[in-house]
Design a protein around this motif. Structure first.
Motif, PDB file in Angstrom:
ATOM      1  N   GLN A  59       0.832  -1.127  -0.015  1.00 17.87           N
ATOM      2  CA  GLN A  59       0.001  -0.083  -0.121  1.00 17.87           C
ATOM      3  C   GLN A  59       0.741   1.362  -0.096  1.00 17.87           C
ATOM      4  N   GLU A  60       0.626   2.201  -0.742  1.00 20.28           N
ATOM      5  CA  GLU A  60       1.254   3.566  -0.793  1.00 20.28           C
ATOM      6  C   GLU A  60       1.092   4.355   0.882  1.00 20.28           C
ATOM      7  N   SER A  61      -0.157   4.040   1.381  1.00 20.35           N
ATOM      8  CA  SER A  61      -0.108   4.966   2.494  1.00 20.35           C
ATOM      9  C   SER A  61      -1.724   4.351   3.084  1.00 20.35           C
ATOM     10  N   LEU A  62      -1.526   4.771   4.237  1.00 21.48           N
ATOM     11  CA  LEU A  62      -2.935   4.307   4.951  1.00 21.48           C
ATOM     12  C   LEU A  62      -3.506   5.870   5.631  1.00 21.48           C
ATOM     13  N   THR A  63      -4.863   5.553   5.821  1.00 21.27           N
ATOM     14  CA  THR A  63      -5.418   6.701   6.702  1.00 21.27           C
ATOM     15  C   THR A  63      -5.086   6.807   8.044  1.00 21.27           C
ATOM     16  N   LEU A  64      -5.459   7.703   8.923  1.00 22.01           N
ATOM     17  CA  LEU A  64      -5.289   7.664  10.298  1.00 22.01           C
ATOM     18  C   LEU A  64      -5.991   6.554  11.148  1.00 22.01           C
ATOM     19  N   GLY A 359       0.878  -1.152  15.364  1.00 20.46           N
ATOM     20  CA  GLY A 359       1.786  -1.477  14.610  1.00 20.46           C
ATOM     21  C   GLY A 359       1.926  -0.488  13.629  1.00 20.46           C
ATOM     22  N   THR A 360       1.384   0.839  13.666  1.00 20.04           N
ATOM     23  CA  THR A 360       1.679   1.915  12.930  1.00 20.04           C
ATOM     24  C   THR A 360       2.365   3.080  13.487  1.00 20.04           C
ATOM     25  N   TRP A 361       2.296   4.129  13.026  1.00 22.29           N
ATOM     26  CA  TRP A 361       3.113   5.366  13.595  1.00 22.29           C
ATOM     27  C   TRP A 361       2.636   6.541  13.288  1.00 22.29           C
ATOM     28  N   VAL A 362       2.837   7.773  14.264  1.00 19.60           N
ATOM     29  CA  VAL A 362       2.669   9.091  14.045  1.00 19.60           C
ATOM     30  C   VAL A 362       3.984   9.485  13.476  1.00 19.60           C
ATOM     31  N   ASP A 363       3.578   9.989  12.183  1.00 20.63           N
ATOM     32  CA  ASP A 363       4.947  10.324  11.114  1.00 20.63           C
ATOM     33  C   ASP A 363       5.566  11.821  11.591  1.00 20.63           C
ATOM     34  N   PRO A 371       0.648  15.618  17.634  1.00 21.77           N
ATOM     35  CA  PRO A 371       0.704  14.980  16.178  1.00 21.77           C
ATOM     36  C   PRO A 371       0.344  16.164  15.163  1.00 21.77           C
ATOM     37  N   ALA A 372       1.106  15.868  14.102  1.00 23.93           N
ATOM     38  CA  ALA A 372       0.748  16.879  13.090  1.00 23.93           C
ATOM     39  C   ALA A 372       0.603  16.191  11.574  1.00 23.93           C
ATOM     40  N   VAL A 373      -0.192  15.285  11.504  1.00 22.50           N
ATOM     41  CA  VAL A 373      -0.499  14.260  10.480  1.00 22.50           C
ATOM     42  C   VAL A 373      -1.789  13.963   9.707  1.00 22.50           C
TER      43      VAL A 373
END
Length: 406
Positions: A59-64, A359-363, A371-373
């Motif tokens: 996957q390119e990216s995920l939603t929050l 298993g994910t992250w705050v980028d 958080p600013a994502v």
């Protein structure tokens, strides 16, 4: 899904009844990575069918919320980073990584051009969307192929990596040294960043092949670093340049990134390890600048962007910057005598890997630590794994040093 590795009797090494700090940080990180992150990205983070979860790559990216965002494109750099991630995990003994690496490799081959280059983006289904050859993407293609070659074992990946390097040098080299950002040339400022990753890729290929000619381009790129990227007066690393490698005019020429300073610190150490070339002086100066001006004393987080005089231009802290700081710090201080690496690892675990789907992250955190994502980028797993790998190696050294001498 669990990590299928043999037990290691050394992981219980202690000092005065307490676990060694580097080992404790490594063990926390390992649990999150192998028990939570990798299983998540091997399922939700892959795109395919129940029978082949990586049929359409990563996957390119995920939603929050942790669901696939499904933009109408897939960048080749993201596919390459995930090919590295699952190849690395499989080589660590995480068996689920094997099939994911094979699947992403097959999907990524759709991006190879007939002339030997690679395109920039595909559609979600794997058709060519943007035929541009991008140096940053090509660097990660070579890097991923070098790592996949260690897993796959037939030599095909290494051959593709070499062919890609030959294509870059034939089609993208410039008279003033270095390479174009893209082909066709977009006319944008020359950048050190893709050259940095190209050096990383060449070194990874040499570690895979042990073939001395594979190091040739590394020497060229190191010279470019010494003569163009690195400023011996300020001890800083430039980001943007004119076509003849002069500093870009205005603020672009003053912009520096602590994350890239730390990334080069690690790279210089790796280049020195493999070649015997003494890189200690520029590595020390880059680390000193990034630590002095880039690291926030109160939080231990590392800022995104500065001026060459140390003035803060962007006070937020991207996840990748913290990961590169971790391996850069350990490159300079393998025993973590000041506790900086442990603090960086704890920051990742406590502030970037929490407050988000497991298993994910705050980028990105802003200057206040909030958080600013707007999404969860898949591409960050590369930085997470390279940071963990450096921490794991340092922890093993700490364990050996703590064992009774016989």
């Amino acid at each position: 899904m669990s990590r299928t590795l043999p037990p290691n009797p050394l992981t219980d090494a202690q000092t005065d009844g307490a676990p060694l700090p580097l080992v404790a940080a490594r063990d926390r990180f390992s649990d999150w990575l192998f028990q939570k992150a990798l299983p998540f990205w091997a399922t939700t983070g892959c795109d395919g069918t129940p029978h082949d979860l990586a049929l359409l790559g990563a996957q390119e990216s995920l939603t929050l919320e942790g669901e696939p965002a499904l933009p109408p494109f897939k960048r080749v750099r993201v596919q390459a980073r995930q090919l590295f991630a699952f190849s690395w995990a499989a080589l660590q003994g995480w068996e689920e990584g094997v099939s994911r690496a094979h699947g992403i490799f097959r999907f990524m081959l759709r991006a190879r051009r007939e002339d030997g280059g690679w395109v920039r983006t595909l559609t979600r289904e794997g058709a060519v969307k943007d035929n541009t050859a991008d140096l940053y993407d090509l660097a990660f293609v070579v890097f991923a192929l070098a790592w996949y070659g260690r897993l796959e074992g037939s030599g095909r990946a290494e051959t593709l990596a070499r062919e890609t390097l030959v294509w870059i040098q034939k089609n993208m080299a410039t008279p003033d040294g270095g390479f174009l950002n893209s082909l066709p040339d977009d006319g944008a400022a020359r950048q050190q960043n893709p050259h940095m990753h190209l050096l990383e890729a060449v070194l990874a290929l040499y570690v895979t092949t042990k073939h001395e000619p594979d190091l040739a381009l590394a020497h060229t790129l190191y010279r470019l670093f010494r003569t163009r990227f690195f400023d011996p007066v300020t001890g800083t690393l430039g980001e943007f340049f004119t076509k003849d490698w002069q500093l870009a005019p205005g603020e672009a020429g003053q912009w520096v990134e602590p994350g890239h300073h730390f990334e080069w610190v690690w790279l210089l150490g790796e280049y020195s390890r493999l070649t015997g070339v003494d890189t200690s002086e520029p590595a020390m100066r880059l680390a000193s600048f990034a630590t002095r001006f880039g690291m926030v004393p109160e939080t231990g987080r590392v800022r995104d962007g500065l001026r060459r005089d140390g003035t803060v231009l962007r006070g937020g802290s991207r996840l990748w910057v913290q990961g590169e700081a971790l391996r850069g710090v350990l490159s300079q201080d393998k025993q973590d005598s000041r506790g900086m690496a442990v603090r960086l690892a704890d920051n990742l675990l406590d502030h970037y890997f929490t407050g988000c789907p497991v298993g994910t992250w705050v980028d990105q955190l802003d200057a206040a630590g909030a958080p600013a994502v707007t999404k969860i980028p898949t591409s960050s797993l590369y930085h997470i794994i390279t940071a963990y790998d450096a921490l794991d190696q340092a922890a093993k050294l700490a364990i050996k040093a703590a064992l009774p001498k016989r």
